[in-house]
Design an enzyme around this catalytic site. Sequence first.
Site, PDB file in Angstrom:
ATOM      1  N   ALA A  66      24.292  35.430 -39.889  1.00 53.77           N
ATOM      2  CA  ALA A  66      24.815  36.585 -40.632  1.00 53.77           C
ATOM      3  C   ALA A  66      26.116  37.027 -39.989  1.00 53.77           C
ATOM      4  O   ALA A  66      26.305  36.863 -38.788  1.00 53.77           O
ATOM      5  CB  ALA A  66      23.799  37.720 -40.583  1.00 53.77           C
ATOM      6  N   GLY A 107      20.900  33.561 -39.196  1.00 52.07           N
ATOM      7  CA  GLY A 107      20.857  33.392 -40.642  1.00 52.07           C
ATOM      8  C   GLY A 107      21.232  31.979 -41.083  1.00 52.07           C
ATOM      9  O   GLY A 107      20.789  31.514 -42.133  1.00 52.07           O
ATOM     10  N   GLU A 110      18.136  30.116 -40.810  1.00 56.23           N
ATOM     11  CA  GLU A 110      17.225  30.630 -41.848  1.00 56.23           C
ATOM     12  C   GLU A 110      17.602  30.060 -43.222  1.00 56.23           C
ATOM     13  O   GLU A 110      16.734  29.722 -44.025  1.00 56.23           O
ATOM     14  CB  GLU A 110      17.262  32.161 -41.861  1.00 56.23           C
ATOM     15  CG  GLU A 110      16.638  32.743 -40.595  1.00 56.23           C
ATOM     16  CD  GLU A 110      16.806  34.258 -40.501  1.00 56.23           C
ATOM     17  OE1 GLU A 110      17.949  34.735 -40.500  1.00 56.23           O
ATOM     18  OE2 GLU A 110      15.770  34.945 -40.466  1.00 56.23           O
ATOM     19  N   GLU A 130      18.734  36.294 -32.638  1.00 55.55           N
ATOM     20  CA  GLU A 130      18.848  37.706 -33.021  1.00 55.55           C
ATOM     21  C   GLU A 130      18.389  38.672 -31.944  1.00 55.55           C
ATOM     22  O   GLU A 130      18.971  39.747 -31.796  1.00 55.55           O
ATOM     23  CB  GLU A 130      18.064  37.960 -34.322  1.00 55.55           C
ATOM     24  CG  GLU A 130      18.742  37.421 -35.580  1.00 55.55           C
ATOM     25  CD  GLU A 130      18.448  35.960 -35.877  1.00 55.55           C
ATOM     26  OE1 GLU A 130      17.950  35.245 -34.975  1.00 55.55           O
ATOM     27  OE2 GLU A 130      18.711  35.529 -37.008  1.00 55.55           O
TER      28      GLU A 130
HETATM   29  N1  3HC Z   1      29.277  36.925 -37.133  1.00 59.65           N
HETATM   30  C1  3HC Z   1      30.578  37.244 -37.018  1.00 59.65           C
HETATM   31  N2  3HC Z   1      31.399  36.718 -36.081  1.00 59.65           N
HETATM   32  C2  3HC Z   1      30.869  35.837 -35.230  1.00 59.65           C
HETATM   33  C3  3HC Z   1      29.515  35.455 -35.287  1.00 59.65           C
HETATM   34  C4  3HC Z   1      28.710  36.024 -36.303  1.00 59.65           C
HETATM   35  N3  3HC Z   1      27.427  35.710 -36.436  1.00 59.65           N
HETATM   36  N4  3HC Z   1      29.283  34.575 -34.303  1.00 59.65           N
HETATM   37  C5  3HC Z   1      30.455  34.402 -33.664  1.00 59.65           C
HETATM   38  N5  3HC Z   1      31.404  35.167 -34.224  1.00 59.65           N
HETATM   39  C6  3HC Z   1      32.828  35.223 -33.854  1.00 59.65           C
HETATM   40  C7  3HC Z   1      33.053  35.780 -32.479  1.00 59.65           C
HETATM   41  O1  3HC Z   1      33.098  37.196 -32.497  1.00 59.65           O
HETATM   42  C8  3HC Z   1      34.387  35.169 -32.122  1.00 59.65           C
HETATM   43  O2  3HC Z   1      35.370  35.903 -32.814  1.00 59.65           O
HETATM   44  P1  3HC Z   1      36.831  36.041 -32.205  1.00 59.65           P
HETATM   45  O3  3HC Z   1      37.380  34.662 -32.050  1.00 59.65           O
HETATM   46  O4  3HC Z   1      37.533  36.886 -33.192  1.00 59.65           O
HETATM   47  O5  3HC Z   1      36.626  36.714 -30.882  1.00 59.65           O
HETATM   48  C9  3HC Z   1      34.323  33.805 -32.755  1.00 59.65           C
HETATM   49  O6  3HC Z   1      33.280  33.888 -33.738  1.00 59.65           O
HETATM   50  C10 3HC Z   1      34.014  32.678 -31.815  1.00 59.65           C
HETATM   51  O7  3HC Z   1      32.873  33.050 -31.072  1.00 59.65           O
HETATM   52  P2  3HC Z   1      32.681  32.528 -29.584  1.00 59.65           P
HETATM   53  O8  3HC Z   1      33.870  32.862 -28.771  1.00 59.65           O
HETATM   54  O9  3HC Z   1      31.362  33.006 -29.137  1.00 59.65           O
HETATM   55  O10 3HC Z   1      32.676  30.946 -29.836  1.00 59.65           O
HETATM   56  P3  3HC Z   1      31.782  29.842 -29.206  1.00 59.65           P
HETATM   57  O11 3HC Z   1      32.223  28.575 -29.823  1.00 59.65           O
HETATM   58  O12 3HC Z   1      31.774  29.974 -27.729  1.00 59.65           O
HETATM   59  O13 3HC Z   1      30.271  30.151 -29.678  1.00 59.65           O
HETATM   60  C11 3HC Z   1      28.504  30.703 -31.212  1.00 59.65           C
HETATM   61  C12 3HC Z   1      29.915  30.079 -31.028  1.00 59.65           C
HETATM   62  C13 3HC Z   1      27.491  29.847 -30.458  1.00 59.65           C
HETATM   63  C14 3HC Z   1      28.197  30.733 -32.678  1.00 59.65           C
HETATM   64  C15 3HC Z   1      28.527  32.110 -30.610  1.00 59.65           C
HETATM   65  O14 3HC Z   1      29.629  32.808 -31.154  1.00 59.65           O
HETATM   66  C16 3HC Z   1      27.302  32.908 -30.884  1.00 59.65           C
HETATM   67  O15 3HC Z   1      26.337  32.799 -30.164  1.00 59.65           O
HETATM   68  N6  3HC Z   1      27.350  33.753 -31.914  1.00 59.65           N
HETATM   69  C17 3HC Z   1      26.292  34.655 -32.245  1.00 59.65           C
HETATM   70  C18 3HC Z   1      25.295  33.979 -33.093  1.00 59.65           C
HETATM   71  C19 3HC Z   1      24.254  34.951 -33.533  1.00 59.65           C
HETATM   72  O16 3HC Z   1      23.853  35.822 -32.820  1.00 59.65           O
HETATM   73  N7  3HC Z   1      23.807  34.791 -34.773  1.00 59.65           N
HETATM   74  C20 3HC Z   1      22.824  35.639 -35.338  1.00 59.65           C
HETATM   75  C21 3HC Z   1      23.499  36.652 -36.155  1.00 59.65           C
HETATM   76  S1  3HC Z   1      22.394  37.852 -36.738  1.00 59.65           S
HETATM   77  C22 3HC Z   1      21.645  37.127 -38.059  1.00 59.65           C
HETATM   78  O17 3HC Z   1      21.901  36.013 -38.370  1.00 59.65           O
HETATM   79  C23 3HC Z   1      20.724  38.018 -38.795  1.00 59.65           C
HETATM   80  C24 3HC Z   1      19.873  37.264 -39.740  1.00 59.65           C
HETATM   81  O18 3HC Z   1      18.668  36.960 -39.135  1.00 59.65           O
HETATM   82  C25 3HC Z   1      19.618  38.069 -40.958  1.00 59.65           C
END
Ligand code: 3HC
Length: 698
Positions: A66, A107, A110, A130
């Site tokens: 997400a 997501g 998912e 999450e």
């Molecule tokens: N939403 C929006 N932006 C995101 C994002 C997300 N889910 N995940 C990463 N980004 C953005 C970061 O903020 C960063 O932005 P920036 O360049 O402007 O600073 C950019 O993507 C790159 O991120 P990283 O520097 O972390 O890049 P890496 O290549 O090192 O890592 C990653 C990539 C493994 C995807 C890491 O970013 C990460 O762990 N992201 C979080 C993933 C996450 O928590 N997902 C769950 C979201 S909640 C969800 O899905 C709810 C659902 O269950 C309904």
Amino acid sequence: MVVDNAAVNYTIRDGVAVITLNNPPVNGLGLSTRTGIVEGLARANSDAAVTAIVITGAGKAFSGGADITEFNTPKATQEPTLHTVIKEVEKSVKPVVAAIHSVAMGGGLELALGAHYRVAAPGAQIALPEVKLGILPGAGGTQRLPRAIGLEPALNMIVSGAPVPSEKLAKSGLFDAMIEGDLLTEAVAFARKAADKQGPHPLVRNRKIEHANAEGFLQFSRNTVGAMSKNYPAPVKCIDAIAAGVKEGFEKGLAFERDCFVELVQTPESRALRHAFFGERAASKIPDVPSSTPVRDIQKVAVIGAGTMGGGITMNFLNAGVPVTLLETKQEALDRGLATIRKNYEAQVKKGKLTQEKAEARMALISPTLSYDDLKQADLIIEAVFEELGVKEQVFKRLDEVAKQGAILASNTSTLDVDKIAAFTKRPQDVVGLHFFSPANVMKLLEVVRGKDTAKDVLATVMQVAKKIRKTAVVSGVCDGFIGNRMIEQYVRQALYMLEEGALPAQVDRAIEKFGFAMGPFRMSDLAGNDIGWAIRKRRYQEKPDLKYSKIADRLCETGRFGQKTGAGWYDYKAGERNALPSKLVDDMIVAYSKEAGVERRKISDDEIVERLVFALVNEGAKILEEGIASKASDIDMVYLTGYGFPLWRGGPMLYADTVGLYNVARSIRRYAAQPNGDAWEIAQSLADKADNGGTFN
Ligand code: 3HC
Ligand code: NAI
């Protein structure tokens, strides 16, 4: 044929519709991406020439989940929600194949779990992370993952949030095929074959959760996870949601999961964790240093001084495979430093965290030397010698003579003026502060101190180096103590005043540790050495004679109680043990000191202790922002979360102040300013203004 929604590409390949998420950087499932997927599915299902559908991601991810930036905004709940998207995937008459590579998280996973089939390239990171954002998988993850890979492995993945490489899940039931060759070509071939099968196509939701004793396992997990995550509501909620699905079936489980998601996303803990996630990424961006700034090539590093800090700094680079030339003035000091590094690696080998072979390989990357001539090839030289300006002067003058053009010259000074250090050279543009924290091989924080002449490409380069050695780098301007220590000084000042006014060390430590700090100020000081603060205060008495300080800590030091290293400090210590035992002698000394100072001791509440310690940080943090020493409030929070043991679930001092409300913070500060020892509470103008205008730091 190509039909584009901004965030999704739609193409047709061999009669298969390929829906490619294209929302850089990580194909977050924001509103436009979700809309694009639904449109693509409708289009494919109504096109007679299409037999099957592949969903994949462009660039460096299948999908990172997400779009976190949409949380708590109207877009997050606007249709099509991720739930709707996944329903549309499940309802597709033509088979849908998720082609996973690089990253399928949250997501994103998912969404893939909603598909009829999943194929994956090896090396993809698969996770439901999450919990790390204080929430739970909110689009069916708690229901579908246990059905896909089994209750126990799914629960572990959901509760830890840890990524698992796709190849480790090859036989888990998650994937229908692992693909070594070209992912898209083979996914399309897989989809064509799937289209030949009679429908309906399989859905994860229809699988059963098999477990011999699901209830017992869930209860056991709830107990252990609950005990381990006291301050975080999300992990236990994950288990509750999984349990709801096990007990009451898929649909009820899904509805319960949804309710938990809505509840958790509003919690201060989730807000804090998301703040830390974005704060860490934001810290690497420097407002006037664009990401296009060229960086210098750093292949060879040199460290000067093999003491406490030099050794730890060296290890960071060895761990990242970067060779280090380590320079000392005397062979004995060099040998001692090398022995300490070796001892640290051996301890890791003993604990099974490192193989002997790797430890040897790392040691082999060190080139010890007593000669500055050996620093000529270094691209980055970090000085960690004694904290005396005269010694720094000698070192930087010598470096100016020997270092190659373009080499970055860094100082690990914790209190000295980086501009003065830079002025010892004829190349101040190449000089920067790299303030590591002790133990430097362990602590995440690195303050990057930007001198008035530090070149932008030097900053861009050291930020990249920090990432390579896995540090959270935060830029600080030049001032006494930089961001972290400048703030902690006000915190310690308050702690000492409170002893004078009526508290005892154990009460202060207990109160702030209950708030969530890893260690209270007095236990901390005993660990670091009370003489360090003493030395700094002595300097302060010279430099700022007007600054008022409680002299109570000086009294302690005068008796030689320097902390754990002398077996006695604010607390007593039994030989060989680290347990801090309240000391009658010290407590009596404190009471006597109050009497001598003419202070009538009063009972100080735990609330007051916490407020005075934390708001002292906040007030100084606000001044640091006003002066441009830190460029954003989240940078200050990152310093405190990664270097000073501030509780993560509170998001750092500045976010905490926002949560309490700046109006309330300002009121308390003004109240303390009117009490004895109120001179320490000159309210920051920006804090007062924000309090008046209903503003926030973040
Ligand atoms: N939403 C929006 N932006 C995101 C994002 C997300 N889910 N995940 C990463 N980004 C953005 C970061 O903020 C960063 O932005 P920036 O360049 O402007 O600073 C950019 O993507 C790159 O991120 P990283 O520097 O972390 O890049 P890496 O290549 O090192 O890592 C990653 C990539 C493994 C995807 C890491 O970013 C990460 O762990 N992201 C979080 C993933 C996450 O928590 N997902 C769950 C979201 S909640 C969800 O899905 C709810 C659902 O269950 C309904
Ligand atoms: P230390 O005393 O453990 O080590 C200093 C080392 O530098 C000694 O091994 C000494 O032999 C060597 N040295 C002294 N002069 C030298 C010279 N001219 N050339 C080469 N080597 C020389 O000191 P520590 O604690 O490692 O501190 C080093 C620097 O790091 C200081 O500037 C200190 O302020 C800073 N710092 C210290 C922290 C800590 O917690 N100890 C935390 C952050 C920064």
